[in-house]
Design an enzyme around this catalytic site. Sequence first.
Site, PDB file in Angstrom:
ATOM      1  CB  THR A 140      -0.922   0.005   1.226  1.00 52.96           C
ATOM      2  OG1 THR A 140      -0.118  -0.119   2.415  1.00 52.96           O
ATOM      3  CG2 THR A 140      -1.901  -1.149   1.157  1.00 52.96           C
ATOM      4  CE1 TYR A 141       1.953   7.351  -2.377  1.00 55.25           C
ATOM      5  CE2 TYR A 141       1.192   8.455  -0.390  1.00 55.25           C
ATOM      6  CZ  TYR A 141       1.867   8.481  -1.592  1.00 55.25           C
ATOM      7  OH  TYR A 141       2.459   9.651  -2.022  1.00 55.25           O
TER       8      TYR A 141
END
Length: 678
Positions: A140-141
């Site tokens: 994820t980011y």
Amino acid sequence: MRSGLSAGRVQSVAVRLVVDREREIRAFTAVEYWTIEATLLAPDRTKFSADLVRIDGDKPAIGDEATALVHAAALRASRPVVRGVAVKRSKRSPAPPFTTSTLQQEASRKLSFSPKRTMTVAQHLYEGLETDEGQVGLITYMRTDSVALSGQAMGEARDTIAARFGQDYTMPKGRPFKTKTRNAQEAHEAIRPTSFGRSPDQMEKVLPRDEARLYRLIWQRALASQMKEKELETTSVDLGADRYELRATATRTVFDGFSAVYTEGQDDAAEEQEKTLPELRQGDQTSVQGVKPAQHFTEPLPRYTEATLIKALEEHGIGRPSTYAATISTILERGYVSVQERRLRPEPVGEIVTDLLVDHFGSLVDLEFTARMEDDLDEVASGKRAWVPLVRAFYTPFEATVAAKQKELRPADIGLATTELCSEGHPMVIRAGRYGEYLACSMFPEHKETRPIGSPPGGEVGADGQPVPELAGVGEACPKCGATEGGTLVARRGRFGPFVGCVRYPECDYIKKDGPPPPEPLPFEVVCPTCGQGHLTARRARRTGSVFWGCSRYPKCDFTTSREPVGATHDVDGGPVVRNTEAAPPDDGAVGATTTKAHADTGLCLRCGAAIPLPAGDLVGRALPGGPADPTALRRPGRGRPAGRPRATGARTGRPAARGSRSGRTRGSATTGSAPGA
């Protein structure tokens, strides 16, 4: 000060933290103390260790060897009795999933990655892999303050844990986390794998080494955060021997829980070693097998690592997760601090700049001001505060302060104090020059004495801060101003190495020239084949010593050639003829000598490139026949333009290769561009 030292609000505070810690370490005075460890035998003759924890009911304060030996002798003659046995159960919870800052810290501890390297590799993992289904991100980011996981992620983690370790390791409802960081920005989840089904072992086969290692760290941390606690049992045994009290402790793992996957790294603490104790009961008498006094000294706080500096910035609410990597990179690249044995140490220029800022702009590098500014900027971002009044309230007094300091400060005010004295007895300070730090007289500009750091009085320092070697001519009268102004020659060091120049520089700019003498001029005139107005003159390259011929109208015409003119012209176009060889630098110390390569019996027209046979005898003034025009013959080896041709005005060649794109390529390889003409 040297140029290029500007840095932002957060970087300045980061440097100050490193400088202040270093000065605390320098000012720290170590205090000697001793500890005593006894090796005891239980009633069943099992050996175990116990530490001396009290003498006459107080914590031991043993400050010298003699006192330690007295207590050690008394313990050897004693028979300690067990006064109490305590068994305590405890649980340890896993660390939350990674945020940007904790990822940088843990990657520094466990993988020895710099913050910049961590974020670069994390970016690659976020971009992911090209598969049959398209581009698939692996994590994820990676710029987030949040430690929260989505319900879907917690459910997938629970299934993965049950399949790998069994139901005993799972949390039926998952384990939620709440962010405690000041000014946290939680627009994203914590950093986690996009799918726990992609195990590190699988990814290791398709990812480059750095990406595989960081992916494993992220996967393990996120998975461990959803596992059961680690259960420990700690046994503590207190023993008495007359005026002495000893304690033996041991910890063992009852249930490994999350530690079966991952354990968080520690910055400056030793890992806890598990051990066991023999079966002991209150009233058991032991015997002393040995006593070991050990000398210690108190230690200052450790120097910051990249990980602990990020942690300190985060604790003070300074900066943002996305800026920490850039902050550390900036202060390293600009020479404020350096990394030695994985610890951050301030460079002299960092201390000089910090002192300057603290003395004259103290409020701007104050931790509270910087943290408060973060709060103000958050209010602007959320719309609670107008940005123009905020900036005006800061910038108006700041502008006035800068203007006042520019008039007030002199070069003599900038420097790091030392105990060194110049030849006239003035204190010397460390200054930062273009090429390094050096010692300079604090009375500058009245007294301009400089010397290298660590050199004795009288040593000369160059622009790079390094000592200048002894050179011929030093101490002689300056040929240019010695007779009138009394100038003498001194050794200096410049951009291109040591040289000898006048001590009165810049009033006198005399420089003693060394090296091979200039080449002999041509005994005939050769018209420049490019501009047709100038004529070719012999010159010598400063760095290589090679002879070349260039237009006398330089810089208006920049024609050069490394081939020797023979004085003849081409009968077709009147172009000057040169030997089809290149002049080489002086060889074997033969100053001024010129050697040539093979094919000295053939010539070349500098205008059209035609090959021209060179007959025997004098060639000056003769028009010689040749072959067809061949512009490619004028190209220099390894170059993209004809030899002797002027560079196109404003044109640039040999641009860097284009960066490879990560999209649409196989992982672990890079697509690179080619420079023009490559």
